[in-house]
Design an enzyme around this catalytic site. Structure first.
Site, PDB file in Angstrom:
ATOM      1  N   VAL A  25     -14.753  38.829 -11.347  1.00  0.00           N
ATOM      2  CA  VAL A  25     -14.589  37.603 -12.930  1.00  0.00           C
ATOM      3  C   VAL A  25     -12.493  38.376 -12.722  1.00  0.00           C
ATOM      4  O   VAL A  25     -12.182  36.481 -12.973  1.00  0.00           O
ATOM      5  CB  VAL A  25     -14.682  38.775 -13.617  1.00  0.00           C
ATOM      6  CG1 VAL A  25     -14.523  38.215 -15.479  1.00  0.00           C
ATOM      7  CG2 VAL A  25     -16.483  38.673 -13.967  1.00  0.00           C
ATOM      8  N   ALA A  54      -4.529  46.282 -12.475  1.00  0.00           N
ATOM      9  CA  ALA A  54      -4.671  47.287 -11.867  1.00  0.00           C
ATOM     10  C   ALA A  54      -6.209  47.245 -10.997  1.00  0.00           C
ATOM     11  O   ALA A  54      -7.048  46.300 -10.935  1.00  0.00           O
ATOM     12  CB  ALA A  54      -5.720  48.419 -12.563  1.00  0.00           C
ATOM     13  N   GLU A 140     -16.006  37.648 -25.752  1.00  0.00           N
ATOM     14  CA  GLU A 140     -16.655  36.139 -25.625  1.00  0.00           C
ATOM     15  C   GLU A 140     -17.338  36.614 -24.113  1.00  0.00           C
ATOM     16  O   GLU A 140     -18.768  35.591 -24.449  1.00  0.00           O
ATOM     17  CB  GLU A 140     -15.627  34.971 -25.433  1.00  0.00           C
ATOM     18  CG  GLU A 140     -16.253  33.773 -26.008  1.00  0.00           C
ATOM     19  CD  GLU A 140     -17.336  33.454 -26.580  1.00  0.00           C
ATOM     20  OE1 GLU A 140     -16.331  33.559 -28.008  1.00  0.00           O
ATOM     21  OE2 GLU A 140     -18.338  33.371 -26.959  1.00  0.00           O
ATOM     22  N   GLY A 145     -21.844  33.862 -20.646  1.00  0.00           N
ATOM     23  CA  GLY A 145     -20.384  33.604 -19.910  1.00  0.00           C
ATOM     24  C   GLY A 145     -19.900  32.640 -20.073  1.00  0.00           C
ATOM     25  O   GLY A 145     -19.189  33.199 -20.866  1.00  0.00           O
ATOM     26  N   ILE A 147     -20.301  30.182 -23.018  1.00  0.00           N
ATOM     27  CA  ILE A 147     -21.086  29.634 -24.187  1.00  0.00           C
ATOM     28  C   ILE A 147     -20.475  30.857 -24.807  1.00  0.00           C
ATOM     29  O   ILE A 147     -20.599  31.544 -25.243  1.00  0.00           O
ATOM     30  CB  ILE A 147     -22.210  29.973 -23.498  1.00  0.00           C
ATOM     31  CG1 ILE A 147     -23.099  29.586 -22.561  1.00  0.00           C
ATOM     32  CG2 ILE A 147     -22.868  29.414 -24.390  1.00  0.00           C
ATOM     33  CD1 ILE A 147     -24.853  29.414 -22.163  1.00  0.00           C
ATOM     34  N   GLY A 198     -27.398  34.420  -3.308  1.00  0.00           N
ATOM     35  CA  GLY A 198     -26.595  35.191  -4.069  1.00  0.00           C
ATOM     36  C   GLY A 198     -26.745  34.674  -5.826  1.00  0.00           C
ATOM     37  O   GLY A 198     -26.031  35.634  -6.092  1.00  0.00           O
ATOM     38  N   GLU A 201     -27.792  40.818  -7.811  1.00  0.00           N
ATOM     39  CA  GLU A 201     -27.361  41.539  -6.491  1.00  0.00           C
ATOM     40  C   GLU A 201     -28.248  42.705  -5.835  1.00  0.00           C
ATOM     41  O   GLU A 201     -29.837  42.116  -6.093  1.00  0.00           O
ATOM     42  CB  GLU A 201     -27.131  42.370  -8.235  1.00  0.00           C
ATOM     43  CG  GLU A 201     -25.673  42.509  -8.860  1.00  0.00           C
ATOM     44  CD  GLU A 201     -24.717  42.209  -8.618  1.00  0.00           C
ATOM     45  OE1 GLU A 201     -24.215  42.158  -7.112  1.00  0.00           O
ATOM     46  OE2 GLU A 201     -24.403  41.044  -8.784  1.00  0.00           O
ATOM     47  N   LYS A 216     -26.729  42.326 -24.408  1.00  0.00           N
ATOM     48  CA  LYS A 216     -26.301  41.068 -24.838  1.00  0.00           C
ATOM     49  C   LYS A 216     -26.758  40.813 -25.891  1.00  0.00           C
ATOM     50  O   LYS A 216     -26.086  40.483 -26.924  1.00  0.00           O
ATOM     51  CB  LYS A 216     -26.080  39.811 -24.129  1.00  0.00           C
ATOM     52  CG  LYS A 216     -25.853  40.035 -22.619  1.00  0.00           C
ATOM     53  CD  LYS A 216     -25.883  39.052 -21.347  1.00  0.00           C
ATOM     54  CE  LYS A 216     -25.416  39.258 -20.003  1.00  0.00           C
ATOM     55  NZ  LYS A 216     -25.896  38.168 -19.230  1.00  0.00           N
ATOM     56  N   GLY A 317     -21.137  34.034 -13.387  1.00  0.00           N
ATOM     57  CA  GLY A 317     -19.960  33.214 -12.929  1.00  0.00           C
ATOM     58  C   GLY A 317     -18.660  33.229 -12.639  1.00  0.00           C
ATOM     59  O   GLY A 317     -17.930  33.235 -13.876  1.00  0.00           O
TER      60      GLY A 317
HETATM   61  N1  LIG Z   1     -19.887  38.331 -12.436  1.00  0.00           N
HETATM   62  C1  LIG Z   1     -20.663  37.658 -13.569  1.00  0.00           C
HETATM   63  O1  LIG Z   1     -20.431  36.855 -13.682  1.00  0.00           O
HETATM   64  C2  LIG Z   1     -19.822  38.147 -14.643  1.00  0.00           C
HETATM   65  C3  LIG Z   1     -20.426  37.734 -16.127  1.00  0.00           C
HETATM   66  C4  LIG Z   1     -20.268  37.610 -17.599  1.00  0.00           C
HETATM   67  C5  LIG Z   1     -19.455  39.291 -17.511  1.00  0.00           C
HETATM   68  N2  LIG Z   1     -19.236  40.053 -16.278  1.00  0.00           N
HETATM   69  C6  LIG Z   1     -18.808  41.360 -16.356  1.00  0.00           C
HETATM   70  O2  LIG Z   1     -17.140  41.409 -16.063  1.00  0.00           O
HETATM   71  C7  LIG Z   1     -17.697  42.872 -15.512  1.00  0.00           C
HETATM   72  C8  LIG Z   1     -16.565  42.522 -13.982  1.00  0.00           C
HETATM   73  O3  LIG Z   1     -17.883  41.771 -12.994  1.00  0.00           O
HETATM   74  P1  LIG Z   1     -17.783  41.400 -11.427  1.00  0.00           P
HETATM   75  O4  LIG Z   1     -18.992  40.588 -11.527  1.00  0.00           O
HETATM   76  O5  LIG Z   1     -15.875  41.097 -11.537  1.00  0.00           O
HETATM   77  O6  LIG Z   1     -17.264  42.406 -10.744  1.00  0.00           O
HETATM   78  P2  LIG Z   1     -16.791  43.152  -9.691  1.00  0.00           P
HETATM   79  O7  LIG Z   1     -17.016  42.256  -8.914  1.00  0.00           O
HETATM   80  O8  LIG Z   1     -17.342  44.720  -9.116  1.00  0.00           O
HETATM   81  O9  LIG Z   1     -15.274  43.934 -10.000  1.00  0.00           O
HETATM   82  C9  LIG Z   1     -14.831  44.908 -10.364  1.00  0.00           C
HETATM   83  C10 LIG Z   1     -13.788  45.136  -9.824  1.00  0.00           C
HETATM   84  O10 LIG Z   1     -13.173  46.148 -11.207  1.00  0.00           O
HETATM   85  C11 LIG Z   1     -12.783  46.937  -9.496  1.00  0.00           C
HETATM   86  N3  LIG Z   1     -12.393  48.767 -10.053  1.00  0.00           N
HETATM   87  C12 LIG Z   1     -13.438  49.664 -10.038  1.00  0.00           C
HETATM   88  N4  LIG Z   1     -13.100  50.395 -10.529  1.00  0.00           N
HETATM   89  C13 LIG Z   1     -11.408  50.239 -10.643  1.00  0.00           C
HETATM   90  C14 LIG Z   1     -10.240  51.537 -11.024  1.00  0.00           C
HETATM   91  N5  LIG Z   1     -10.679  52.132 -11.503  1.00  0.00           N
HETATM   92  N6  LIG Z   1      -8.999  50.798 -11.628  1.00  0.00           N
HETATM   93  C15 LIG Z   1      -8.734  49.459 -10.889  1.00  0.00           C
HETATM   94  N7  LIG Z   1      -9.881  48.472 -10.707  1.00  0.00           N
HETATM   95  C16 LIG Z   1     -11.239  49.095 -10.277  1.00  0.00           C
HETATM   96  C17 LIG Z   1     -13.401  46.705  -7.864  1.00  0.00           C
HETATM   97  O11 LIG Z   1     -12.370  47.275  -7.434  1.00  0.00           O
HETATM   98  P3  LIG Z   1     -13.194  47.337  -5.294  1.00  0.00           P
HETATM   99  O12 LIG Z   1     -12.976  45.685  -5.122  1.00  0.00           O
HETATM  100  O13 LIG Z   1     -12.253  48.017  -4.809  1.00  0.00           O
HETATM  101  O14 LIG Z   1     -14.313  47.710  -5.691  1.00  0.00           O
HETATM  102  C18 LIG Z   1     -13.823  45.449  -8.418  1.00  0.00           C
HETATM  103  O15 LIG Z   1     -12.600  44.815  -7.567  1.00  0.00           O
HETATM  104  C19 LIG Z   1     -18.617  43.685 -15.800  1.00  0.00           C
HETATM  105  O16 LIG Z   1     -18.308  44.786 -16.794  1.00  0.00           O
HETATM  106  C20 LIG Z   1     -19.353  42.758 -15.869  1.00  0.00           C
HETATM  107  O17 LIG Z   1     -21.017  43.168 -16.628  1.00  0.00           O
HETATM  108  C21 LIG Z   1     -19.115  39.534 -15.211  1.00  0.00           C
END
Ligand SMILES: NC(=O)c1ccc[n+]([C@@H]2O[C@H](COP(=O)([O-])OP(=O)(O)OC[C@H]3O[C@@H](n4cnc5c(N)ncnc54)[C@H](OP(=O)(O)O)[C@@H]3O)[C@@H](O)[C@H]2O)c1
Length: 446
Positions: A25, A54, A140, A145, A147, A198, A201, A216, A317
């Site tokens: 994200v 960060a 939001e 996602g 929506i 994909g 997870e 949610k 996504g």
């Molecule tokens: N993916 C989706 O489609 C989606 C949809 C809606 C909501 N969300 C929400 O969005 C959030 C992020 O999801 P994501 O899919 O992007 O997860 P992700 O791909 O695992 O990304 C999280 C990122 O945060 C980094 N991180 C973790 N701890 C950290 C710290 N202390 N300092 C700095 N960076 C740090 C991680 O670094 P590393 O790369 O080094 O591990 C990783 O790059 C979650 O809360 C998820 O529930 C995701």
């Protein structure tokens, strides 16, 4: 001649954004904040600039092409930078994300987060801090996602008592259920396929055990009813135990099976109880939610002024989620110009509590494995009758008989969970019933 707002833009300092997390994200938000900077400036009359990001590994991220000068391995740098006015939390962590959000609020930085698990668990604390400091928190992307369901509930439907919300709010489980329904796959086969594509997870637990959808649902219900709903007050059941026969028999009866988040409040009188539950549900094939397939999400909201509404789109996504976050950032930037009373969640005391599970009413689909002999149906029907539970239809697919047993499928009229719990205990103990009875709730959206 220049328009006044264009002159204003040229003289204004950019609004500094701190982005915490550069994963799926975060990288999307970063990319779209660059590519849509001009568009946003034109539309908002405000310039948005990412000042700090960060990350966990600065060297790795710089090697990937992200500008080294703005990367930091300390999320605290975002909080401590006075030029960062909006903090976007997309680390998806628990303790660190909570600390970042609370410290940002304490320093009067507006927070944008996609962290549904955190909001579901700590929403009350986060919004107490937001109220104390008068700082908005926007979320939001936490539900559905791309929506825009949060803004719809908060703004567009603000004049409605929300009668009900029915949501397909987990794309992974919806993909799995779609494949079980359409291709007759078993749960493990459909899960494996989702992982290969994909859509799931490597550890799919939260998606298939219902808890991602439950987080949610908690957010939607809290927003709709004005108090943060404790996770232990809601009913959550996953999709892991669904079988191919559930889908076959449901189809015979004219239903599909969806994992639904169901939120209801019978009335808007003071102290009204609400119900929040997430479970596999038989949905009539003709209902619009039955045709929401694959990884798509949909949320049907019924308001007592507007009537029925439906929100549909990609529930996860990089791009859809980034779209939702950009809208939050835009709202945050405007809130910096014009202070607002609604900080993202308006607590109020109109609605009271969560209905205990035993009191929740539903219709049901029952599947039993029974001995293939006369008198069995009478025994089962006798127990249901004694407990005042009505049968609306019954069928025995003889073609599915296995040895001396045959399935017995029943549709049950509205009954409480307590009635069904007692009925299943007694039916399951009958000698003629060979396996644990299977029960799935049925929703007719009336
Ligand atoms: N993916 C989706 O489609 C989606 C949809 C809606 C909501 N969300 C929400 O969005 C959030 C992020 O999801 P994501 O899919 O992007 O997860 P992700 O791909 O695992 O990304 C999280 C990122 O945060 C980094 N991180 C973790 N701890 C950290 C710290 N202390 N300092 C700095 N960076 C740090 C991680 O670094 P590393 O790369 O080094 O591990 C990783 O790059 C979650 O809360 C998820 O529930 C995701």
């Amino acid at each position: 001649m220049q328009q006044p707002h264009t002159q204003q833009i040229q003289t204004q300092q950019p609004i500094g954004i701190g982005l915490a997390g550069l994963g799926n994200v975060g990288a999307g938000v970063f990319k779209h904040l660059q590519s849509k900077r001009t568009l946003l400036r034109e539309r908002l009359g405000l310039d948005l600039e990412v000042r700090k990001v960060a990350v966990r590994d600065r060297v790795r991220r710089a090697a990937e092409g992200f500008p080294e000068a703005i990367l930091t391995e300390r999320w605290q740098d975002l909080v401590e930078d006075p030029e960062v006015r909006i903090v976007v939390e997309v680390m998806g962590r628990k303790e660190e994300s909570l600390a970042l959000i609370l410290e940002s609020i304490a320093r009067k930085k507006i927070v944008v987060t996609a962290n549904k698990a955190l909001l579901a668990e700590y929403g009350r604390e986060i919004f107490e801090a937001a109220t104390l400091h008068g700082v908005p928190v926007f979320y939001e992307a936490a539900v559905g996602g791309g929506i825009p369901i949060i803004k719809a509930l908060r703004e567009a439907l603000v004049g409605n008592h929300i009668v009900s919300i029915h949501g397909i709010i987990n794309g992974t489980s919806n993909y799995i259920l779609t494949r079980m329904q359409e291709a007759g796959l078993s749960f493990p086969q459909a899960l494996e396929e989702a992982q290969a594509l994909g859509y799931a997870e490597p550890d799919p637990a939260a998606d298939v055990n219902g808890w991602d959808a439950a987080h949610k649902a908690i957010i939607l219900a809290s927003l709709a009813y004005g108090f943060w709903i404790p996770a232990d007050k809601i009913y959550v059941e996953g999709i892991e135990s669904l079988t191919a026969s559930d889908f076959r028999f449901a189809r015979e009866l004219g239903y599909g099976i969806k994992l639904l988040g169901i939120i209801k409040a019978a009335s808007d009188t003071q102290g009204a109880a609400i119900e929040v539950r997430v479970h596999p549900t038989l949905v009539p094939e003709k209902h619009v939610l039955a045709s929401v397939n694959g990884v798509f999400n949909a949320v049907a909201v019924k308001g007592n002024v507007v009537g029925d509404t439906l929100f549909y789109g990609r529930g996860a996504g990089q791009d859809p989620t980034s779209s939702a976050i950009l809208s939050d950032i835009a709202e945050a930037a405007e809130a910096l110009q014009y202070p607002r009373r609604n900080l993202g969640f308006m607590p109020h005391g109109l609605y009271g509590s969560c209905k205990p599970l035993d009191e929740i009413l539903s219709e049901y689909f029952l599947q039993l494995c029974v001995e293939d002999r006369p008198g069995v149906i009478a025994q089962v029907a006798g127990i249901l009758g004694e407990l005042n539970v009505g049968i609306s239809s019954i069928f025995q697919p003889e073609a599915e008989a296995e040895g001396a047993t045959v399935p017995l499928v029943m549709m049950i009229h509205t009954a409480s969970h307590a009635q069904m719990r007692m009925a299943l205990d007694r039916i399951g103990a009958l000698e003629c019933v060979r396996k644990t009875p299977r029960m799935i709730r049925v929703e007719h959206f009336s």
